[in-house]
Design an enzyme around this catalytic site. Sequence first.
Site, PDB file in Angstrom:
ATOM      1  N   ARG A 177       0.858  -1.170   0.000  1.00 52.52           N
ATOM      2  CA  ARG A 177       0.000   0.000   0.000  1.00 52.52           C
ATOM      3  C   ARG A 177       0.908   1.239   0.000  1.00 52.52           C
ATOM      4  O   ARG A 177       2.070   1.169   0.393  1.00 52.52           O
ATOM      5  CB  ARG A 177      -0.901   0.029   1.231  1.00 52.52           C
ATOM      6  CG  ARG A 177      -1.777  -1.210   1.407  1.00 52.52           C
ATOM      7  CD  ARG A 177      -2.553  -1.124   2.718  1.00 52.52           C
ATOM      8  NE  ARG A 177      -3.435  -2.274   2.919  1.00 52.52           N
ATOM      9  CZ  ARG A 177      -3.112  -3.360   3.602  1.00 52.52           C
ATOM     10  NH1 ARG A 177      -1.917  -3.455   4.154  1.00 52.52           N
ATOM     11  NH2 ARG A 177      -3.975  -4.354   3.740  1.00 52.52           N
ATOM     12  N   LYS A 202      -1.807  -2.482   8.077  1.00 56.37           N
ATOM     13  CA  LYS A 202      -2.950  -2.037   8.853  1.00 56.37           C
ATOM     14  C   LYS A 202      -2.969  -2.716  10.214  1.00 56.37           C
ATOM     15  O   LYS A 202      -2.595  -3.879  10.349  1.00 56.37           O
ATOM     16  CB  LYS A 202      -4.256  -2.342   8.103  1.00 56.37           C
ATOM     17  CG  LYS A 202      -4.475  -1.453   6.889  1.00 56.37           C
ATOM     18  CD  LYS A 202      -5.865  -1.634   6.328  1.00 56.37           C
ATOM     19  CE  LYS A 202      -6.148  -0.643   5.218  1.00 56.37           C
ATOM     20  NZ  LYS A 202      -7.522  -0.776   4.688  1.00 56.37           N
ATOM     21  N   HIS A 270      -3.060   2.209  -5.993  1.00 56.68           N
ATOM     22  CA  HIS A 270      -3.580   0.986  -5.373  1.00 56.68           C
ATOM     23  C   HIS A 270      -3.853  -0.092  -6.421  1.00 56.68           C
ATOM     24  O   HIS A 270      -3.822  -1.283  -6.108  1.00 56.68           O
ATOM     25  CB  HIS A 270      -4.852   1.287  -4.591  1.00 56.68           C
ATOM     26  CG  HIS A 270      -5.140   0.296  -3.508  1.00 56.68           C
ATOM     27  ND1 HIS A 270      -4.350   0.169  -2.379  1.00 56.68           N
ATOM     28  CD2 HIS A 270      -6.107  -0.645  -3.372  1.00 56.68           C
ATOM     29  CE1 HIS A 270      -4.835  -0.775  -1.604  1.00 56.68           C
ATOM     30  NE2 HIS A 270      -5.898  -1.287  -2.184  1.00 56.68           N
ATOM     31  N   ARG A 273      -1.061  -2.531  -6.591  1.00 53.04           N
ATOM     32  CA  ARG A 273      -1.140  -3.599  -5.587  1.00 53.04           C
ATOM     33  C   ARG A 273      -2.101  -4.687  -6.056  1.00 53.04           C
ATOM     34  O   ARG A 273      -1.813  -5.882  -5.909  1.00 53.04           O
ATOM     35  CB  ARG A 273      -1.592  -2.994  -4.256  1.00 53.04           C
ATOM     36  CG  ARG A 273      -1.891  -3.996  -3.147  1.00 53.04           C
ATOM     37  CD  ARG A 273      -2.187  -3.234  -1.863  1.00 53.04           C
ATOM     38  NE  ARG A 273      -2.904  -4.015  -0.883  1.00 53.04           N
ATOM     39  CZ  ARG A 273      -2.317  -4.798   0.024  1.00 53.04           C
ATOM     40  NH1 ARG A 273      -1.009  -4.922   0.035  1.00 53.04           N
ATOM     41  NH2 ARG A 273      -3.032  -5.452   0.914  1.00 53.04           N
ATOM     42  N   HIS A 296      -3.380  -9.592   4.261  1.00 55.84           N
ATOM     43  CA  HIS A 296      -4.807  -9.690   4.530  1.00 55.84           C
ATOM     44  C   HIS A 296      -5.049 -10.520   5.785  1.00 55.84           C
ATOM     45  O   HIS A 296      -4.457 -11.584   5.957  1.00 55.84           O
ATOM     46  CB  HIS A 296      -5.542 -10.336   3.355  1.00 55.84           C
ATOM     47  CG  HIS A 296      -5.659  -9.443   2.163  1.00 55.84           C
ATOM     48  ND1 HIS A 296      -5.992  -9.901   0.904  1.00 55.84           N
ATOM     49  CD2 HIS A 296      -5.490  -8.103   2.033  1.00 55.84           C
ATOM     50  CE1 HIS A 296      -6.025  -8.887   0.063  1.00 55.84           C
ATOM     51  NE2 HIS A 296      -5.723  -7.788   0.719  1.00 55.84           N
ATOM     52  N   TYR A 305      -9.595 -11.801  -5.717  1.00 61.96           N
ATOM     53  CA  TYR A 305      -8.764 -11.800  -6.919  1.00 61.96           C
ATOM     54  C   TYR A 305      -9.009 -13.032  -7.786  1.00 61.96           C
ATOM     55  O   TYR A 305      -8.730 -13.003  -8.977  1.00 61.96           O
ATOM     56  CB  TYR A 305      -7.286 -11.704  -6.535  1.00 61.96           C
ATOM     57  CG  TYR A 305      -6.958 -10.395  -5.874  1.00 61.96           C
ATOM     58  CD1 TYR A 305      -6.903  -9.219  -6.610  1.00 61.96           C
ATOM     59  CD2 TYR A 305      -6.734 -10.315  -4.503  1.00 61.96           C
ATOM     60  CE1 TYR A 305      -6.635  -8.001  -5.999  1.00 61.96           C
ATOM     61  CE2 TYR A 305      -6.463  -9.114  -3.879  1.00 61.96           C
ATOM     62  CZ  TYR A 305      -6.408  -7.959  -4.634  1.00 61.96           C
ATOM     63  OH  TYR A 305      -6.153  -6.758  -4.027  1.00 61.96           O
TER      64      TYR A 305
END
Length: 374
Positions: A177, A202, A270, A273, A296, A305
């Site tokens: 990111r 995150k 983004h 990514r 994730h 995806y």
Amino acid sequence: MMRAASPRAVDPDALLPPGDAALRAAMLGWREALARERRMAANTVEAYERDLRQFLTHRAARSGTPTIAGLIALKPRDLRAFMAARRAEGVGGRSLMRMLAGLRSFARFLEREGHGSVAALGAVRSPKVERRLPRPVPVTAARAMTAPETRPDDDRAPWVLARDAAVIALLYGSGLRISEALGLSARDAPVPGLDEVRVTGKGGKVRAVPVLPAVAEAVAAYLSRCPHPLDPQGPLFVGVKGGPLSPRVVQYAVAALRGALGLPESATPHALRHSFATHLLARQGELRAIQELLGHASLSTTQIYTKVDAARLMSAFEDAHPRARRLPPRAESGPARTEAVEPAQGSSARSGHAARPGAAAGRGREHRPERRNA
């Protein structure tokens, strides 16, 4: 001679969120708990607090000063009235979903603190929103965006162009990111000789991501040209004045590349990514490994995806098969499966069993994809 008007005094209470002292104290404790205990990203905390402020402002206009007791006694119609008002202001379904998530988070905090349960929140459904698939760029376009020689003609300094090239190379080559790339410290610079770098994602979660030789060379080229002395504890990427680099600068650089290469508006930082993940999956990358590389928390987030890859395969089938009855052929929206993908080199995503796009897409019906930490 006229005297200049004296500046009007600012009411300190106008800067505080609507509510009495007890409610404001609860909001402060809730914000601290989100950042410290739940380790939410600063942007998420800010968005939750902003949504709660807007709701309290709405309640204050209708029922006077909000209180904790007033929130506990809320009716479902009160929440629906607020959502309808926000809809009328043009707020979309995704923002309304986040708003409800923030209100529910605050309600759980109040219940934990012994104030009681906001039962009305359990009676209000989240709005339905159309799930949008990630839109990666084709392999050839991603390579062109990360190539040092592909720079639009401008008058920026060579070291600035090298810096932008290094950041963009990290976004596609390591699937970072923007916040993760710009959060790297100078002492952790992924230079030649290193095959991985640790990034903070995150929630403050740290993970290791691979560093391709081309990415390391791009970072080294930036470091050799950067005119500012870099503090080992400070940021790796700096602006023209030596301060931390703003994400807006990276977005501007990608927009310039997008115009030079004739790419659509969806080719954002983004999207690189997204391209990292989609291109790995197209080369039989193992889904669990891709999940770890992207950081994730849930596999269901990564499974989105597989739908992108399945949609691309179906599009290729409809374009090529003589019985598909497709009237004029669609322009190619993605790379052929036989095309080499640079991020797969040196990546742990090639290990393990191959992920079949069709099968993984089927699993996605059991584990509903989530986009909140994509």
